[in-house]
Motif scaffolding. Structure first.
Motif, PDB file in Angstrom:
ATOM      1  N   TYR A   1       2.660  -0.055   1.031  1.00  0.00           N
ATOM      2  CA  TYR A   1       3.607  -0.862   1.793  1.00  0.00           C
ATOM      3  C   TYR A   1       4.577  -1.602   0.875  1.00  0.00           C
ATOM      4  CZ  TYR A   1       1.249   0.101   6.173  1.00  0.00           C
ATOM      5  OH  TYR A   1       0.741   0.735   7.277  1.00  0.00           O
TER       6      TYR A   1
ATOM      7  N   MET B   1      11.518   0.901  13.792  1.00  0.00           N
ATOM      8  CA  MET B   1      10.253   0.919  13.089  1.00  0.00           C
ATOM      9  C   MET B   1       9.156   1.298  14.083  1.00  0.00           C
ATOM     10  SD  MET B   1       8.704   0.274  10.112  1.00  0.00           S
ATOM     11  CE  MET B   1       9.695  -0.898   9.170  1.00  0.00           C
TER      12      MET B   1
ATOM     13  N   LYS C   1       3.619   1.936  11.201  1.00  0.00           N
ATOM     14  CA  LYS C   1       4.753   1.907  10.277  1.00  0.00           C
ATOM     15  C   LYS C   1       4.800   3.088   9.323  1.00  0.00           C
ATOM     16  CE  LYS C   1       5.337  -3.144  10.268  1.00  0.00           C
ATOM     17  NZ  LYS C   1       4.311  -3.439  11.283  1.00  0.00           N
TER      18      LYS C   1
END
Length: 339
Positions: free
Chosen positions: A21, A91, A95
């Motif tokens: 991420y 989004m 994700k």
């Protein structure tokens, strides 16, 4: 309990999600312009590649769309209206599907239209769509595969223990769910029901609420799985997510013939060449395990073939080129453009 969970997070052998991420949120900050002006040069690398034929073979495997058949379809104009411009792609709730496509969509003009179908799909969309998984059935051309949710699915492992050193057992850890609820994995339930307590099986559900409380066990790290000659790879919502790392180990993947496929091209796996095939009702499990325990050289041949198969996914430059050409073909076939 807290220390146990923390220790598992550090030692589980899976890709660290905080790194994934972090990299992807930083990626969002880089102007797309830098990639779009380099797209032509990047695509030209195909002509200089010694793997050109192999790359295009994979591109056409993932993306089986055909412009002529799409253009002649009576529904073409209607489904084209269902596509959205890349710039308007929101989004996703999960994700990873947004991030894993954005890595490549940022190379293309953001006015191009597409359809992204996130999640574990076991059916074919009614319009050409980008997906992580598709069923292995005829007429699945609308399912255009990309390498999605790769932080969870694409894990490879270095196994230093040889096949003959391992326990003569099969191991399984995974989610099963509760009968009658969403996410229930009937095939896994049937397997545990059939083989729970069998001396050649170390089985358990890692998260469950159904009445079979004895099935619920602690998680195992990937390394702990490697103590066993056989690792069960049972499909969940779509594919068996552990199959990639199992086939990179010195243990044998044991499973029925797959019904879905992803970027790993499960549809190209050859039974008893890349993995040990068992019947869909699992009735021949013990027979198949005993055969390869008695014939370790044949087991090691399957392991060698599995390693060779896995190796094709380890070149990041080639993986990027395949991904870009899958998208290029998608946009050319659906947007009627040429790059």
């Amino acid at each position: 309990m807290i220390n146990s969970k923390f220790s598992y997070l550090l030692r589980n052998g899976k890709n660290p999600k905080f790194v994934y991420y972090g990299v992807n949120y930083l990626r969002l900050m880089i102007p797309k312009f830098f990639f779009r002006i380099r797209l032509k040069k990047e695509l030209e690398k195909l002509n200089k590649s010694t793997d050109k034929d192999y790359i295009m073979q994979r591109v056409n495997y993932y993306n089986q769309l055909d412009r002529d058949s799409l253009s002649l379809s009576a529904a073409y104009d209607s489904w084209r209206d269902e596509l959205i411009p890349l710039r308007r792609q929101p989004m996703c709730k999960q994700k990873v599907y947004f991030f894993d496509t954005f890595e490549y969509t940022r190379w293309f003009p953001q006015s191009l239209k597409w359809k992204l179908c996130p999640g574990d799909l076991v059916s074919v969309p009614n319009i050409p769509s980008i997906v992580k998984s598709r069923p292995l059935v005829a007429g699945n051309e609308n399912s255009v595969i990309m390498k999605l949710d790769k932080v969870r699915h694409f894990i490879f492992i270095k196994d230093e223990k040889s096949f003959v050193e391992k326990k003569n057992m099969v191991v399984f850890r995974g989610k099963i769910g509760v009968p009658g609820t969403n996410g229930f994995k009937e095939n896994r339930y049937r397997f545990l029901e059939k083989y729970w307590g069998h001396p050649m099986c170390n089985l358990g559900e890692i998260k469950g609420r159904h009445p079979n409380k004895q099935w619920i066990v602690e998680k195992m790290t990937l390394r702990q799985h490697l103590d066993y000659k056989f690792i069960l790879s049972l499909e969940g919502n779509d594919v068996a997510s552990n199959l990639k790392w199992v086939m990179s180990s010195n243990s044998l993947a044991v499973m029925p013939r797959p019904t879905c496929e992803t970027w790993f091209m499960e549809g190209r796996l050859i039974p008893n060449y890349h993995y040990v095939e068992i019947k869909p009702d699992f009735s021949d499990l013990e027979e198949r395990l005993n055969y390869y325990i008695a014939h370790p050289q044949e087991a090691e041949e399957i392991i060698r073939h599995a390693h060779e198969y896995v190796e094709q996914f380890k070149d990041p430059e080639r993986e990027r080129l395949v991904s870009l050409f899958v998208l290029k073909k998608y946009f050319e076939e659906t947007n009627l453009v040429t790059f």
